[in-house]
Design an enzyme around this catalytic site. Sequence first.
Site, PDB file in Angstrom:
ATOM      1  N   ARG A  52       0.853  -1.208   0.000  1.00  0.00           N
ATOM      2  CA  ARG A  52       0.000   0.000   0.000  1.00  0.00           C
ATOM      3  C   ARG A  52       0.882   1.249   0.000  1.00  0.00           C
ATOM      4  O   ARG A  52       0.668   2.187  -0.781  1.00  0.00           O
ATOM      5  CB  ARG A  52      -0.918  -0.030   1.234  1.00  0.00           C
ATOM      6  CG  ARG A  52      -1.849   1.171   1.357  1.00  0.00           C
ATOM      7  CD  ARG A  52      -2.729   1.066   2.593  1.00  0.00           C
ATOM      8  NE  ARG A  52      -3.663  -0.059   2.541  1.00  0.00           N
ATOM      9  CZ  ARG A  52      -3.613  -1.123   3.337  1.00  0.00           C
ATOM     10  NH1 ARG A  52      -2.676  -1.201   4.276  1.00  0.00           N
ATOM     11  NH2 ARG A  52      -4.479  -2.097   3.214  1.00  0.00           N
ATOM     12  N   ARG A 151      26.833  26.003   1.805  1.00  0.00           N
ATOM     13  CA  ARG A 151      27.128  25.517   0.444  1.00  0.00           C
ATOM     14  C   ARG A 151      26.411  24.182   0.284  1.00  0.00           C
ATOM     15  O   ARG A 151      27.008  23.126   0.367  1.00  0.00           O
ATOM     16  CB  ARG A 151      28.641  25.375   0.254  1.00  0.00           C
ATOM     17  CG  ARG A 151      29.121  25.169  -1.141  1.00  0.00           C
ATOM     18  CD  ARG A 151      28.838  23.763  -1.699  1.00  0.00           C
ATOM     19  NE  ARG A 151      29.800  22.742  -1.353  1.00  0.00           N
ATOM     20  CZ  ARG A 151      29.479  21.458  -1.141  1.00  0.00           C
ATOM     21  NH1 ARG A 151      28.211  21.039  -1.200  1.00  0.00           N
ATOM     22  NH2 ARG A 151      30.415  20.587  -0.848  1.00  0.00           N
ATOM     23  N   LYS A 169      21.219  12.703   4.809  1.00  0.00           N
ATOM     24  CA  LYS A 169      22.447  11.915   5.019  1.00  0.00           C
ATOM     25  C   LYS A 169      22.234  10.928   6.175  1.00  0.00           C
ATOM     26  O   LYS A 169      22.678   9.788   6.117  1.00  0.00           O
ATOM     27  CB  LYS A 169      23.617  12.847   5.346  1.00  0.00           C
ATOM     28  CG  LYS A 169      23.998  13.769   4.203  1.00  0.00           C
ATOM     29  CD  LYS A 169      25.292  13.386   3.533  1.00  0.00           C
ATOM     30  CE  LYS A 169      25.544  14.249   2.309  1.00  0.00           C
ATOM     31  NZ  LYS A 169      26.647  13.803   1.458  1.00  0.00           N
ATOM     32  N   GLU A 240      29.130  18.882   7.153  1.00  0.00           N
ATOM     33  CA  GLU A 240      28.551  18.738   5.815  1.00  0.00           C
ATOM     34  C   GLU A 240      28.252  20.101   5.198  1.00  0.00           C
ATOM     35  O   GLU A 240      27.631  20.964   5.849  1.00  0.00           O
ATOM     36  CB  GLU A 240      27.239  17.942   5.916  1.00  0.00           C
ATOM     37  CG  GLU A 240      26.657  17.518   4.596  1.00  0.00           C
ATOM     38  CD  GLU A 240      27.516  16.489   3.866  1.00  0.00           C
ATOM     39  OE1 GLU A 240      27.958  15.517   4.495  1.00  0.00           O
ATOM     40  OE2 GLU A 240      27.750  16.687   2.656  1.00  0.00           O
ATOM     41  N   ASP A 241      28.662  20.278   3.991  1.00  0.00           N
ATOM     42  CA  ASP A 241      28.268  21.433   3.179  1.00  0.00           C
ATOM     43  C   ASP A 241      28.499  22.775   3.851  1.00  0.00           C
ATOM     44  O   ASP A 241      27.666  23.686   3.784  1.00  0.00           O
ATOM     45  CB  ASP A 241      26.806  21.267   2.722  1.00  0.00           C
ATOM     46  CG  ASP A 241      26.677  20.157   1.668  1.00  0.00           C
ATOM     47  OD1 ASP A 241      27.694  19.482   1.390  1.00  0.00           O
ATOM     48  OD2 ASP A 241      25.573  19.949   1.144  1.00  0.00           O
ATOM     49  N   ALA A 304      35.528  19.948  -2.224  1.00  0.00           N
ATOM     50  CA  ALA A 304      35.406  18.605  -2.781  1.00  0.00           C
ATOM     51  C   ALA A 304      36.566  18.312  -3.737  1.00  0.00           C
ATOM     52  O   ALA A 304      37.219  17.267  -3.641  1.00  0.00           O
ATOM     53  CB  ALA A 304      34.063  18.457  -3.489  1.00  0.00           C
ATOM     54  N   ASN A 409      26.682  18.039  -7.781  1.00  0.00           N
ATOM     55  CA  ASN A 409      25.288  17.748  -7.429  1.00  0.00           C
ATOM     56  C   ASN A 409      24.502  19.039  -7.320  1.00  0.00           C
ATOM     57  O   ASN A 409      25.089  20.085  -7.050  1.00  0.00           O
ATOM     58  CB  ASN A 409      25.237  17.038  -6.067  1.00  0.00           C
ATOM     59  CG  ASN A 409      25.899  15.684  -6.120  1.00  0.00           C
ATOM     60  OD1 ASN A 409      25.700  14.926  -7.047  1.00  0.00           O
ATOM     61  ND2 ASN A 409      26.710  15.380  -5.125  1.00  0.00           N
ATOM     62  N   ASN A 453      29.481   9.083  -5.365  1.00  0.00           N
ATOM     63  CA  ASN A 453      28.909   9.946  -4.331  1.00  0.00           C
ATOM     64  C   ASN A 453      29.349   9.439  -2.959  1.00  0.00           C
ATOM     65  O   ASN A 453      29.358   8.219  -2.729  1.00  0.00           O
ATOM     66  CB  ASN A 453      27.373   9.940  -4.420  1.00  0.00           C
ATOM     67  CG  ASN A 453      26.773  11.011  -3.553  1.00  0.00           C
ATOM     68  OD1 ASN A 453      26.877  10.979  -2.333  1.00  0.00           O
ATOM     69  ND2 ASN A 453      26.150  11.980  -4.182  1.00  0.00           N
TER      70      ASN A 453
HETATM   71  N1  LIG Z   1      29.851  13.539  -5.726  1.00  0.00           N
HETATM   72  C1  LIG Z   1      29.999  13.805  -4.448  1.00  0.00           C
HETATM   73  O1  LIG Z   1      29.994  12.926  -3.585  1.00  0.00           O
HETATM   74  C2  LIG Z   1      30.174  15.222  -4.027  1.00  0.00           C
HETATM   75  C3  LIG Z   1      29.946  16.249  -4.888  1.00  0.00           C
HETATM   76  N2  LIG Z   1      30.127  17.529  -4.471  1.00  0.00           N
HETATM   77  C4  LIG Z   1      29.783  18.579  -5.405  1.00  0.00           C
HETATM   78  O2  LIG Z   1      30.928  19.289  -5.768  1.00  0.00           O
HETATM   79  C5  LIG Z   1      30.564  20.594  -6.139  1.00  0.00           C
HETATM   80  C6  LIG Z   1      31.585  21.545  -5.566  1.00  0.00           C
HETATM   81  O3  LIG Z   1      31.605  21.536  -4.161  1.00  0.00           O
HETATM   82  P1  LIG Z   1      32.706  22.400  -3.368  1.00  0.00           P
HETATM   83  O4  LIG Z   1      34.060  22.026  -3.818  1.00  0.00           O
HETATM   84  O5  LIG Z   1      32.477  22.299  -1.932  1.00  0.00           O
HETATM   85  O6  LIG Z   1      32.255  23.848  -3.854  1.00  0.00           O
HETATM   86  P2  LIG Z   1      33.018  25.159  -4.199  1.00  0.00           P
HETATM   87  O7  LIG Z   1      31.988  26.141  -4.596  1.00  0.00           O
HETATM   88  O8  LIG Z   1      33.952  25.516  -3.103  1.00  0.00           O
HETATM   89  O9  LIG Z   1      33.920  24.785  -5.453  1.00  0.00           O
HETATM   90  C7  LIG Z   1      33.553  24.985  -6.765  1.00  0.00           C
HETATM   91  C8  LIG Z   1      34.813  25.088  -7.571  1.00  0.00           C
HETATM   92  O10 LIG Z   1      34.451  25.187  -8.929  1.00  0.00           O
HETATM   93  C9  LIG Z   1      35.112  26.303  -9.487  1.00  0.00           C
HETATM   94  N3  LIG Z   1      34.351  26.900 -10.562  1.00  0.00           N
HETATM   95  C10 LIG Z   1      33.237  27.652 -10.474  1.00  0.00           C
HETATM   96  N4  LIG Z   1      32.874  28.081 -11.680  1.00  0.00           N
HETATM   97  C11 LIG Z   1      33.782  27.602 -12.544  1.00  0.00           C
HETATM   98  C12 LIG Z   1      33.964  27.715 -13.937  1.00  0.00           C
HETATM   99  N5  LIG Z   1      33.128  28.399 -14.695  1.00  0.00           N
HETATM  100  N6  LIG Z   1      35.004  27.093 -14.495  1.00  0.00           N
HETATM  101  C13 LIG Z   1      35.859  26.393 -13.742  1.00  0.00           C
HETATM  102  N7  LIG Z   1      35.743  26.231 -12.416  1.00  0.00           N
HETATM  103  C14 LIG Z   1      34.710  26.842 -11.830  1.00  0.00           C
HETATM  104  C15 LIG Z   1      35.276  27.297  -8.360  1.00  0.00           C
HETATM  105  O11 LIG Z   1      36.288  28.228  -8.715  1.00  0.00           O
HETATM  106  P3  LIG Z   1      36.775  29.393  -7.735  1.00  0.00           P
HETATM  107  O12 LIG Z   1      37.561  28.675  -6.678  1.00  0.00           O
HETATM  108  O13 LIG Z   1      37.613  30.243  -8.627  1.00  0.00           O
HETATM  109  O14 LIG Z   1      35.548  30.037  -7.205  1.00  0.00           O
HETATM  110  C16 LIG Z   1      35.651  26.330  -7.243  1.00  0.00           C
HETATM  111  O15 LIG Z   1      37.015  26.024  -7.298  1.00  0.00           O
HETATM  112  C17 LIG Z   1      29.129  20.783  -5.649  1.00  0.00           C
HETATM  113  O16 LIG Z   1      28.244  20.709  -6.751  1.00  0.00           O
HETATM  114  C18 LIG Z   1      28.876  19.606  -4.772  1.00  0.00           C
HETATM  115  O17 LIG Z   1      27.543  19.174  -4.826  1.00  0.00           O
HETATM  116  C19 LIG Z   1      30.580  17.836  -3.221  1.00  0.00           C
HETATM  117  C20 LIG Z   1      30.817  16.838  -2.327  1.00  0.00           C
HETATM  118  C21 LIG Z   1      30.568  15.462  -2.644  1.00  0.00           C
HETATM  119  C1  LIG Z   2      27.192  14.663  -2.007  1.00  0.00           C
HETATM  120  C2  LIG Z   2      27.596  15.818  -1.261  1.00  0.00           C
HETATM  121  O1  LIG Z   2      28.025  15.712  -0.133  1.00  0.00           O
HETATM  122  C3  LIG Z   2      27.525  17.113  -1.883  1.00  0.00           C
HETATM  123  O2  LIG Z   2      27.179  17.212  -3.057  1.00  0.00           O
HETATM  124  O3  LIG Z   2      27.812  18.095  -1.198  1.00  0.00           O
HETATM  125 MG   LIG Z   3      28.077  17.552   0.861  1.00  0.00          MG
END
Ligand SMILES: NC(=O)C1=CN([C@@H]2O[C@H](COP(=O)(O)OP(=O)(O)OC[C@H]3O[C@@H](n4cnc5c(N)ncnc54)[C@H](OP(=O)(O)O)[C@@H]3O)[C@@H](O)[C@H]2O)C=CC1
Ligand SMILES: CC(=O)C(=O)O
Ligand SMILES: [Mg+2]
Length: 553
Positions: A52, A151, A169, A240-241, A304, A409, A453
């Site tokens: 159900r 974030r 999570k 986280e985030d 990341a 993501n 992930n």
């Molecule tokens: N698959 C998984 O398990 C996980 C995925 N993620 C995903 O990773 C992504 C990033 O997370 P996080 O590292 O914390 O976030 P941030 O926002 O800190 O990092 C994003 C990075 O991307 C760069 N960036 C932004 N725009 C551009 C562009 N046009 N060209 C090139 N580089 C660019 C930024 O540059 P600058 O430093 O110059 O601003 C920065 O270095 C998120 O979408 C998150 O969901 C995170 C954790 C786990």
């Molecule tokens: C999966 C994860 O932790 C993130 O996208 O931030």
């Molecule tokens: Mg995360």
Amino acid sequence: MHWLNIVHLAQRRPSSPSYANVPPLDAHPAPSRPAHGLEPPALANPGVHYQRCLAQLRSKDKAIERNIYLQQLKHADEHMFYKLVVENMAELTPLIYTPTVGDACLQFSANYRRPEGMFISIKDKGKIGQVLRNWPRREDARISVVTDGSRILGLGDLGVNGMPISIGKLSLYVAGAGIRPASTLPICLDLGTNNTKFLEDPLYLGLRQKRVSDKEMDEFMDEFMREMRATFPKLLIQFEDFSTDHAFHYLDRFRHQYPLFNDDIQGTGAVVLSGFLNAAQLSSEASGRPLSDHRILFLGSGSAGVGVGMQLMSFFTLVAGLSPEEARSRIYYIDSQGLITADRPGLAEHKKFFARTDCPPLKDLVDIIGYVKPTALLGLSTIKNAFTRDVIEAMTALNERPIVFPLSNPVALSECEFGDAVSWSGGRVIFASGSPFAPVTYGGQEHVAGQGNNMYVFPGLGLGAILARVSSITDSMVEAASLALAHSLTPDERAAGLIYPRLERIREISVGIAAGVVREAQKRGVDGHKALRAMSEPELRTWVEGKMWSPMI
Ligand SMILES: NC(=O)C1=CN([C@@H]2O[C@H](COP(=O)(O)OP(=O)(O)OC[C@H]3O[C@@H](n4cnc5c(N)ncnc54)[C@H](OP(=O)(O)O)[C@@H]3O)[C@@H](O)[C@H]2O)C=CC1
Ligand SMILES: CC(=O)C(=O)O
Ligand SMILES: [Mg+2]
């Protein structure tokens, strides 16, 4: 040689008395039913009610409606909720986690129905302990996912609307690793938000102020962590985030004082190392080139991206036999300004380690691919469709089996759609994404996307850390979790070309990860539960399995 033969995970231990029959110490009581007459008699048949609930769920058209239905079910009938999740992992995980949790966060204030978890705000500074003591199940608390909402996935600063990420999570901790539901504590810290749309939204549920200064946040976080330990002495904390600067800062500040890890830096690093080990093997087998030939290009250099790069150093040192300096030279980063070079003025601290001293400051991704000649392209940039057809074709021209991981993501921010990557590479890509993609048929063959992930890692890592009663989480424990995951592929999964195991096996995988984490904690001397040291490998696994909570339906 296969990397499995290079990395010897198995550690032989002397055999000892059997622990297999010890009942779970943390056994959860069976669900209580309302008194006779207070519910329809046919509900006594849980099998029918299961069908159900599944039918009710599937009758909803939109993913967000299914998410709301599942949240309600969790409150009304926790055992049924987890039974559905555990038995339908591939279908339900995207509804309680990424991608739908992204919408749940965006709409949290609009869709709010009932309290769940704790909200600790900057206004509570000076009395955080008093607030934490309001948690009704203090004795039970073992794992908390703490976000400050700054974030959330790739969606930016969502303030208190980040709460569903902590909740989502923790649901995976329960479903994927058998943590007791009563032991989970979702927390959202409200330090303000810089999201002007939310600040102007009358329904927004958080404080109506901009984020506080770093100094004020440090004072708040010091008190918060102190009081968390005082209130919940057995608690493991997952950060986280948090926005990237704070993610690194608070990991460094607290990791040696408290049992904690940062999921975005360490959990993501572990899951990607694991998938990369298997992908690099497939790619090297196809090209005939040694594992030491791999070169990795990152788009995105945030928490990341850099977390993954640090973890991938172990691929080159442990498996490919390179020195740490050579390993570092195989990893390149691009951020919003282009290829990261050391001579760039004002480079953020976390970007310095991998900054190049041997490359021109190129900007265009295809040009950079032509210059670096990577075997792998990893996206953690939050930039939807950044891996264009030109990009995938450039990777395919260089590699028999290009490794392409668009890991951002939720799915709407993925650097590349799976179907595009498969067709643009002529079916040759080795692919893993952060959020799930459905299988695609190309060239008469079904191709399955891996899901790179951190959800594959944190449940088992947390379970192992909790059971071993660790005082801290070492880098080597995170690496052990990663290797255990990589190791968990069955011959069937390997034959199918998968780089991650099927999600349906997550509980079994979490047992292996937890056991690996326990052993590593013992080696590093951070384990508090010394009796586990005497167990043989099979005994430890059986004991871990016996500790896992399961829905009783
Ligand atoms: N698959 C998984 O398990 C996980 C995925 N993620 C995903 O990773 C992504 C990033 O997370 P996080 O590292 O914390 O976030 P941030 O926002 O800190 O990092 C994003 C990075 O991307 C760069 N960036 C932004 N725009 C551009 C562009 N046009 N060209 C090139 N580089 C660019 C930024 O540059 P600058 O430093 O110059 O601003 C920065 O270095 C998120 O979408 C998150 O969901 C995170 C954790 C786990
Ligand atoms: C999966 C994860 O932790 C993130 O996208 O931030
Ligand atoms: Mg995360």
